[in-house]
Design a protein around this motif. Structure first.
Motif, PDB file in Angstrom:
ATOM      1  N   VAL A  95      71.516 -29.942  54.837  1.00 39.72           N
ATOM      2  CA  VAL A  95      70.733 -29.099  55.327  1.00 39.72           C
ATOM      3  C   VAL A  95      69.226 -29.202  54.615  1.00 39.72           C
ATOM      4  O   VAL A  95      69.256 -29.236  53.247  1.00 39.72           O
ATOM      5  N   GLU A  96      67.904 -30.453  55.352  1.00 34.04           N
ATOM      6  CA  GLU A  96      66.990 -30.347  54.286  1.00 34.04           C
ATOM      7  C   GLU A  96      66.026 -29.765  54.919  1.00 34.04           C
ATOM      8  O   GLU A  96      65.507 -30.158  56.212  1.00 34.04           O
ATOM      9  N   PRO A  97      64.447 -29.835  53.997  1.00 33.55           N
ATOM     10  CA  PRO A  97      63.390 -29.225  55.281  1.00 33.55           C
ATOM     11  C   PRO A  97      63.078 -30.124  55.901  1.00 33.55           C
ATOM     12  O   PRO A  97      62.663 -31.583  54.673  1.00 33.55           O
ATOM     13  N   VAL A  98      62.006 -30.143  56.503  1.00 32.86           N
ATOM     14  CA  VAL A  98      61.016 -31.491  56.659  1.00 32.86           C
ATOM     15  C   VAL A  98      59.993 -30.471  56.280  1.00 32.86           C
ATOM     16  O   VAL A  98      58.937 -30.274  56.219  1.00 32.86           O
TER      17      VAL A  98
ATOM     18  N   CYS B 297      76.637 -24.448  53.414  1.00 29.00           N
ATOM     19  CA  CYS B 297      77.396 -25.568  53.640  1.00 29.00           C
ATOM     20  C   CYS B 297      78.574 -25.601  52.722  1.00 29.00           C
ATOM     21  O   CYS B 297      79.060 -26.829  52.364  1.00 29.00           O
ATOM     22  N   ALA B 298      78.620 -24.543  52.184  1.00 27.95           N
ATOM     23  CA  ALA B 298      80.242 -24.323  51.116  1.00 27.95           C
ATOM     24  C   ALA B 298      81.503 -25.148  52.060  1.00 27.95           C
ATOM     25  O   ALA B 298      81.321 -25.095  52.967  1.00 27.95           O
ATOM     26  N   GLY B 299      82.089 -26.383  51.416  1.00 22.51           N
ATOM     27  CA  GLY B 299      83.679 -26.603  51.611  1.00 22.51           C
ATOM     28  C   GLY B 299      83.507 -28.020  52.841  1.00 22.51           C
ATOM     29  O   GLY B 299      84.300 -27.976  53.515  1.00 22.51           O
ATOM     30  N   THR B 300      81.598 -28.230  53.271  1.00 19.74           N
ATOM     31  CA  THR B 300      81.703 -28.984  53.958  1.00 19.74           C
ATOM     32  C   THR B 300      80.750 -30.401  53.447  1.00 19.74           C
ATOM     33  O   THR B 300      80.333 -30.080  52.396  1.00 19.74           O
TER      34      THR B 300
ATOM     35  N   ASP C  55      83.271 -28.078  61.328  1.00 18.17           N
ATOM     36  CA  ASP C  55      81.936 -27.404  60.456  1.00 18.17           C
ATOM     37  C   ASP C  55      81.119 -26.964  60.957  1.00 18.17           C
ATOM     38  O   ASP C  55      80.264 -25.401  59.797  1.00 18.17           O
ATOM     39  N   LEU C  56      80.518 -27.469  61.777  1.00 13.63           N
ATOM     40  CA  LEU C  56      79.396 -27.581  62.353  1.00 13.63           C
ATOM     41  C   LEU C  56      79.587 -26.198  62.638  1.00 13.63           C
ATOM     42  O   LEU C  56      78.017 -25.250  63.277  1.00 13.63           O
ATOM     43  N   GLU C  57      80.461 -25.898  63.710  1.00 12.89           N
ATOM     44  CA  GLU C  57      80.558 -24.658  64.763  1.00 12.89           C
ATOM     45  C   GLU C  57      80.412 -23.743  63.380  1.00 12.89           C
ATOM     46  O   GLU C  57      80.150 -22.478  64.476  1.00 12.89           O
ATOM     47  N   ALA C  58      81.623 -24.285  62.730  1.00 10.84           N
ATOM     48  CA  ALA C  58      81.442 -22.561  61.878  1.00 10.84           C
ATOM     49  C   ALA C  58      80.344 -22.299  60.645  1.00 10.84           C
ATOM     50  O   ALA C  58      79.749 -21.152  60.986  1.00 10.84           O
TER      51      ALA C  58
ATOM     52  N   GLN D  68      72.307 -32.812  58.232  1.00 15.33           N
ATOM     53  CA  GLN D  68      73.178 -34.372  59.007  1.00 15.33           C
ATOM     54  C   GLN D  68      74.571 -34.776  58.245  1.00 15.33           C
ATOM     55  O   GLN D  68      74.847 -33.642  56.928  1.00 15.33           O
ATOM     56  N   THR D  69      75.051 -35.174  58.377  1.00 18.24           N
ATOM     57  CA  THR D  69      76.246 -35.641  57.863  1.00 18.24           C
ATOM     58  C   THR D  69      77.123 -36.805  58.053  1.00 18.24           C
ATOM     59  O   THR D  69      76.597 -37.736  58.823  1.00 18.24           O
ATOM     60  N   ARG D  70      78.034 -38.049  57.743  1.00 18.07           N
ATOM     61  CA  ARG D  70      78.459 -38.798  57.790  1.00 18.07           C
ATOM     62  C   ARG D  70      79.437 -39.005  58.173  1.00 18.07           C
ATOM     63  O   ARG D  70      80.546 -38.101  57.724  1.00 18.07           O
ATOM     64  N   PHE D  71      80.443 -39.947  59.338  1.00 18.77           N
ATOM     65  CA  PHE D  71      81.712 -40.053  59.410  1.00 18.77           C
ATOM     66  C   PHE D  71      82.104 -41.278  60.047  1.00 18.77           C
ATOM     67  O   PHE D  71      81.016 -41.468  60.036  1.00 18.77           O
ATOM     68  N   LYS D  72      83.213 -41.829  59.903  1.00 21.86           N
ATOM     69  CA  LYS D  72      83.806 -42.609  59.729  1.00 21.86           C
ATOM     70  C   LYS D  72      84.859 -43.287  60.881  1.00 21.86           C
ATOM     71  O   LYS D  72      85.317 -44.095  60.988  1.00 21.86           O
ATOM     72  N   SER D  73      85.539 -42.269  60.802  1.00 17.02           N
ATOM     73  CA  SER D  73      86.737 -41.869  62.196  1.00 17.02           C
ATOM     74  C   SER D  73      86.346 -40.715  62.849  1.00 17.02           C
ATOM     75  O   SER D  73      85.550 -39.841  62.502  1.00 17.02           O
TER      76      SER D  73
END
Length: 317
Positions: free
Chosen positions: A268-271, A261-264, A297-300, A282-287
């Motif tokens: 990622v967390e274990p269950v 996840c470097a640079g994004t 980033d996820l695709e990469a 998971q991640t967050r965004f507001k736009s």
């Protein structure tokens, strides 16, 4: 005055030093305008002993009257001993807020004057605590702790609930733990986890907590370390002692994730505790712009070869 139990006295003739005056002194400034305009509407409560008038409730009214040069209306009541005086004092001030520092003072006052078996029944209702509640059990246990822990509780550095673990330790181990709370304020969860992990490790390895916390990871916080970071470090060190295998897996997991996840902004967390081999991302965004960046980033990161290693973490533990 129609009530023969009420009289008028000079403030200097009223002894306001009784140990049963458990509430802290209130500021008198707010009372002065009312006293000037209406006079004293409600008498203070007192008892007469050996020719002296001992205050039970109304210290702020006495102080305000003294500032104004007024006499004080005093109502005499019956209270044979310190316990009775304290009960009446608390009843008269029942509308005042009671924080843990105040409750501690009340508990210590009564614990020094009555059997522990009577403490819950006599004192809990005065503090709005249910006699058979978990909080009351905590208070009863706290009465068994050394007084140096009282100051930590008053300062808000350690939660009352921590006594559930502290009471299981011997005097030496408890004394050794004081330093962790002297300059740091701990949340309830952090304090209980920290103490529980140390206690359980101590029992499992048959070592004293004094021995366990002699490790470098438990050194006191330095000037450059924030209080929050120090608490985090202590909790992490205690958890690693209690769960060495799990802690090692977390280190491996975190190393792989830091590369994936470097640079994004993806996490990622274990269950669970690595039992399932599953992870959550998971991640967050507001736009919309942030969303589009996150999806790119996820695709990469989905193409990163380290995922296979991540899925294997804990499989053979």
């Amino acid at each position: 005055m129609n009530n023969p139990n009420v009289c008028s006295l000079s403030p200097a003739d009223i002894d306001c030093s009784g140990p049963w005056l458990l509430h802290p002194e209130s500021p008198v400034e707010n009372l002065i305008p009312s006293l000037k305009k209406y006079g004293q509407l409600v008498p203070v409560l007192a008892v007469e002993e050996s020719g002296k008038t001992l205050l039970i409730a109304g210290r702020a009214r006495v102080a305000a009257a003294a500032k104004l040069g007024m006499d004080v209306l005093v109502r005499y009541i019956d209270a044979a001993d310190d316990i009775s005086k304290a009960v009446l004092h608390l009843e008269e001030n029942s509308a005042r807020p009671a924080d843990e520092s105040f409750k501690l003072g009340v508990m210590r006052f009564f614990a020094a004057r009555m059997e522990a078996s009577e403490l819950a029944k006599a004192v809990a209702p005065l503090l709005g605590v249910k006699p058979k509640s978990r909080d009351m059990k905590f208070w009863l246990d706290w009465m068994e702790l050394e007084l140096e822990y009282d100051e930590l509780l008053k300062l808000g550095h350690i939660p009352l609930a921590a006594v559930g673990v502290l009471i299981k330790l011997d005097d030496t181990d408890r004394a050794a733990l004081v330093r962790f709370f002297e300059k740091l304020s701990w949340s309830r969860s952090n304090a209980i986890n920290f103490l529980t992990w140390l206690y359980e490790t101590s029992r499992r390895e048959n070592k004293s907590i004094v021995e366990l916390i002699s490790a470098p990871a438990f050194e006191s916080a330095g000037e450059s370390e924030s209080p929050k970071d120090a608490v985090t470090r202590f909790c992490k060190a205690a958890k690693e002692l209690r769960y060495p295998t799990l802690s090692e897996l977390e280190k491996v997991h975190n190393k792989i994730v830091s590369e994936i996840c470097a640079g994004t902004k993806w996490r990622v967390e274990p269950v669970g505790s690595f039992e399932t081999g599953e992870v959550m991302i998971q991640t967050r965004f507001k736009s919309r712009e942030m969303m589009e960046k996150a999806m790119a980033d996820l695709e990469a990161i989905a193409k990163f070869s380290g995922w296979e290693d991540l899925f294997e973490v804990g499989r053979d533990k």
